[in-house]
Design an enzyme around this catalytic site. Structure first.
Site, short mmCIF file in Angstrom:
data_model
loop_
_atom_site.label_atom_id
_atom_site.label_comp_id
_atom_site.label_asym_id
_atom_site.label_seq_id
_atom_site.Cartn_x
_atom_site.Cartn_y
_atom_site.Cartn_z
CE LYS A 54 -0.46 -0.47 -1.52
NZ LYS A 54 0.17 -1.60 -0.82
CD GLN A 98 1.06 -5.01 -1.70
OE1 GLN A 98 1.35 -3.83 -1.70
NE2 GLN A 98 -0.04 -5.45 -1.13
CG ASP A 121 4.02 -0.46 3.96
OD1 ASP A 121 2.86 -0.09 3.77
OD2 ASP A 121 4.64 -1.26 3.23
N1 GUN Z 1 -0.18 -6.24 2.05
C1 GUN Z 1 -1.42 -6.00 2.56
N2 GUN Z 1 -1.49 -4.76 3.10
C2 GUN Z 1 -0.27 -4.19 2.92
C3 GUN Z 1 0.26 -2.93 3.25
O1 GUN Z 1 -0.39 -2.07 3.86
N3 GUN Z 1 1.56 -2.73 2.90
C4 GUN Z 1 2.31 -3.68 2.27
N4 GUN Z 1 3.58 -3.38 1.99
N5 GUN Z 1 1.83 -4.88 1.95
C5 GUN Z 1 0.54 -5.12 2.26
#
Ligand code: GUN
Length: 291
Positions: A54, A98, A121
């Protein structure tokens, strides 16, 4: 005839080129640089890789990126304080914590603490509710990526029977919702299957479009689908390592037995996966434009 491969890696590249132009324009015309804050708590290797990807995507696109890595024993109160600080930071338009978080932290409380306009998200209940009524600013990243893939491959969803396998908050529930929205949404008839579904194959065999997000390698096999089905495989499962130590990945769909019956299918890797981070970048730009 071989199924058409739905190449998320290529579509993702195309969208990132479009985003680069949008970001340049935002900077030049409005003096706004989109900003994304990522927070990683603990040492989970998979999460570290995702957060790193990211951060790299932000750097490549010219998005301002602030990453905070916190130790696994960080208290919930300290994490909530950091979220609050980022809510108040005008250079930050998107906040991503995350998941999963260490067990002593209540992830729901942390998600609730994120300002909904910075919730790139699309996990906050306000945004989940807006999604349900078709009024959302953001769409959740993986489901949004799936909708974009279908659109860019000219695969119509209107009037189709879409069967979703998996009821997670991140993929299954939101993609089912997007698919049942009236136009410009999916306008499809939707069946949502999950671990409580009896005789799963009865449902998957009736799918015009089958979306699988269960986290079980090769769970859907060729005998469970009909000829001509479009298959979207969201699974990314590590099933071993090459002699060089590289992870061997498999989807939730058994590609070898399903592909010969499908009209189109996403490969793993290179299908849905690359779209998720790209749609996160898109949401960050959307948030910056609205700021
Ligand atoms: N953990 C696995 N997929 C995601 C996601 O799309 N966003 C976040 N914040 N954590 C994750």
């Amino acid at each position: 005839m071989a199924a058409q491969l739905i190449k998320g890696a290529e579509v993702s590249k195309q969208i990132r080129e479009e985003l680069t132009k949008e970001i340049e324009e935002l900077k030049e015309k409005h003096g706004v640089t989109p900003g994304l804050a990522t927070i990683l708590v603990g040492e989970d290797p998979g999460s570290k890789v995702y957060v790193g990807q990211k951060e790299k995507a932000c750097n490549n696109l010219g998005i301002y990126s602030v990453r905070t890595d916190l130790p696994a024993d960080t208290s919930e109160a300290d994490l909530l304080d950091l979220v609050k600080k980022l809510n108040d930071d005008s250079k930050i338009h998107g906040i991503l914590v995350q998941l999963p978080l260490p067990k002593h932290i209540d992830a729901t409380r942390v998600i609730y603490a994120i300002e909904p306009d910075k919730d790139v998200d699309c996990f906050h209940p306000v945004n989940v509710g807006k999604l349900m009524i078709g009024a959302g600013r953001f769409l959740p990243c993986t489901p949004h990526g799936i909708m974009e893939l279908l659109k860019r491959y000219d695969i119509a969803t209107e009037g189709k029977h879409v069967v979703v396998v998996g009821r997670s908050n991140i993929v299954g529930k939101p993609i089912a919702n997007l698919m049942l929205q009236p136009p410009p949404g999916g306008n499809a008839t939707v069946t949502l299957c999950h671990t409580g579904t009896k005789d799963l194959a009865t449902y998957t065999k009736t799918a015009d479009i089958l979306i699988v997000a269960v986290g079980q390698p090769k769970m859907v096999t060729g005998d469970m689908v009909k000829e001509g089905v479009v298959v979207i495989d969201v699974g990314v499962n590590r099933i071993g390592k090459t002699p060089e130590g590289k992870a061997i990945l498999a989807g939730d769909v058994d590609f070898d037995s399903v592909e010969p019956k499908a009209s189109a299918i996403t490969p793993v890797p290179g299908g849905v996966g690359p779209m998720t981070i790209t749609m996160l970048m898109k949401n960050t730009v959307v948030a910056a434009k609205a700021s």
